[in-house]
Scaffold this active site. Sequence first.
Site, short mmCIF file in Angstrom:
data_model
loop_
_atom_site.label_atom_id
_atom_site.label_comp_id
_atom_site.label_asym_id
_atom_site.label_seq_id
_atom_site.Cartn_x
_atom_site.Cartn_y
_atom_site.Cartn_z
N CYS A 107 56.39 36.25 38.96
CA CYS A 107 56.50 36.60 37.54
C CYS A 107 56.83 38.09 37.47
O CYS A 107 57.31 38.67 38.45
CB CYS A 107 55.24 36.23 36.77
SG CYS A 107 53.74 37.07 37.34
N ASN B 134 52.85 40.08 38.39
CA ASN B 134 52.00 39.44 39.41
C ASN B 134 50.52 39.65 39.14
O ASN B 134 49.72 39.84 40.06
CB ASN B 134 52.38 39.92 40.84
CG ASN B 134 51.74 39.12 41.97
OD1 ASN B 134 51.46 39.67 43.04
ND2 ASN B 134 51.48 37.85 41.78
N CYS C 265 49.31 37.82 35.95
CA CYS C 265 48.97 36.71 35.04
C CYS C 265 49.53 35.37 35.53
O CYS C 265 48.82 34.54 36.07
CB CYS C 265 49.45 37.00 33.62
SG CYS C 265 48.67 38.46 32.88
N ARG C 266 50.83 35.17 35.32
CA ARG C 266 51.40 33.84 35.53
C ARG C 266 51.49 33.45 37.00
O ARG C 266 51.08 32.33 37.37
CB ARG C 266 52.80 33.76 34.88
CG ARG C 266 52.75 33.81 33.36
CD ARG C 266 54.11 34.08 32.76
NE ARG C 266 54.58 35.42 33.07
CZ ARG C 266 55.78 35.90 32.78
NH1 ARG C 266 56.66 35.12 32.17
NH2 ARG C 266 56.11 37.14 33.08
N SER C 267 52.04 34.32 37.86
CA SER C 267 52.21 33.89 39.25
C SER C 267 50.89 33.80 40.04
O SER C 267 50.76 32.90 40.88
CB SER C 267 53.26 34.74 39.99
OG SER C 267 52.91 36.09 40.04
P1 4NP Z 1 52.77 38.49 34.34
O1 4NP Z 1 52.33 39.25 33.00
O2 4NP Z 1 54.24 38.81 34.56
O3 4NP Z 1 52.54 37.07 34.02
O4 4NP Z 1 51.89 39.04 35.45
C1 4NP Z 1 52.60 40.61 32.78
C2 4NP Z 1 51.81 41.56 33.37
C3 4NP Z 1 52.05 42.89 33.12
C4 4NP Z 1 53.07 43.26 32.29
C5 4NP Z 1 53.87 42.30 31.71
C6 4NP Z 1 53.64 40.97 31.96
N1 4NP Z 1 53.31 44.63 32.02
O5 4NP Z 1 54.21 44.92 31.23
O6 4NP Z 1 52.63 45.49 32.58
#
Ligand code: 4NP
Length: 158
Positions: A10, A13, A15-17
Amino acid sequence: MHPKSVLFVCLGNICRSPAGEAVMQHFLEQYAAEHQVRVDSAGTIGYHAGNQADSRMRTAGEKRGYSFHSRSRKITAEDLETFDLVVAMDRDNFRDIKEVNPAPVAEIKLLSDFLDDAWPLDVPDPYYGGHAGFETVLDMIEASIQPLFNYLTQTDSR
Ligand code: 4NP
C-alpha cells in the site's frame, strides 16, 4: 517444495498492507499452510519506515483475531525480483510499484483482481477517515484471501 511468496503493498505500509499480511498469515496458520506461502508487506513511501501498524488498524484487526507483527518498510527493486506475487491495494500503488522496477519478475496484481465486481477496484485508504474505513479494509481483504491463496498455490508456472 519451494514456498510461494506474496508481498502486499500500500502507500504507507501501516494500514492496508499490514492487514493483508496479518489476514494471510492467520489463514495460513488456520490451514497449517505456513510452509506453502511466505508473506510480507511494504509501502511505496518510506515515511513510516520502522513503525508498527497503525493502532486503529491493529485494534480493528485484533478484534477479528489477527495479530500484527510487521514494521513499515519501503518496497525495493529487489522485492520485484524475489516475490512471486505482489498485491497492490489500489491503482496508485499499482502504478508506483511498476516505477520501482520497470522489468519486474514478480507478477503484480490488484487485490480486487481476487474479488467479484460487487467490490470497488481500490481498497480505500483508511488513514484520514473514521473507524468504518478500517472495517472495510478488513472486509475486502478477508473476501480476497481464499482466492488469492488458491491462485498462489495452484499456478505451476513459477
Ligand atoms: P496505508 O495508509 O497506505 O494503508 O498504510 C496510509 C498511511 C499513511 C499515509 C497514507 C496512507 N500517509 O499519508 O502518511
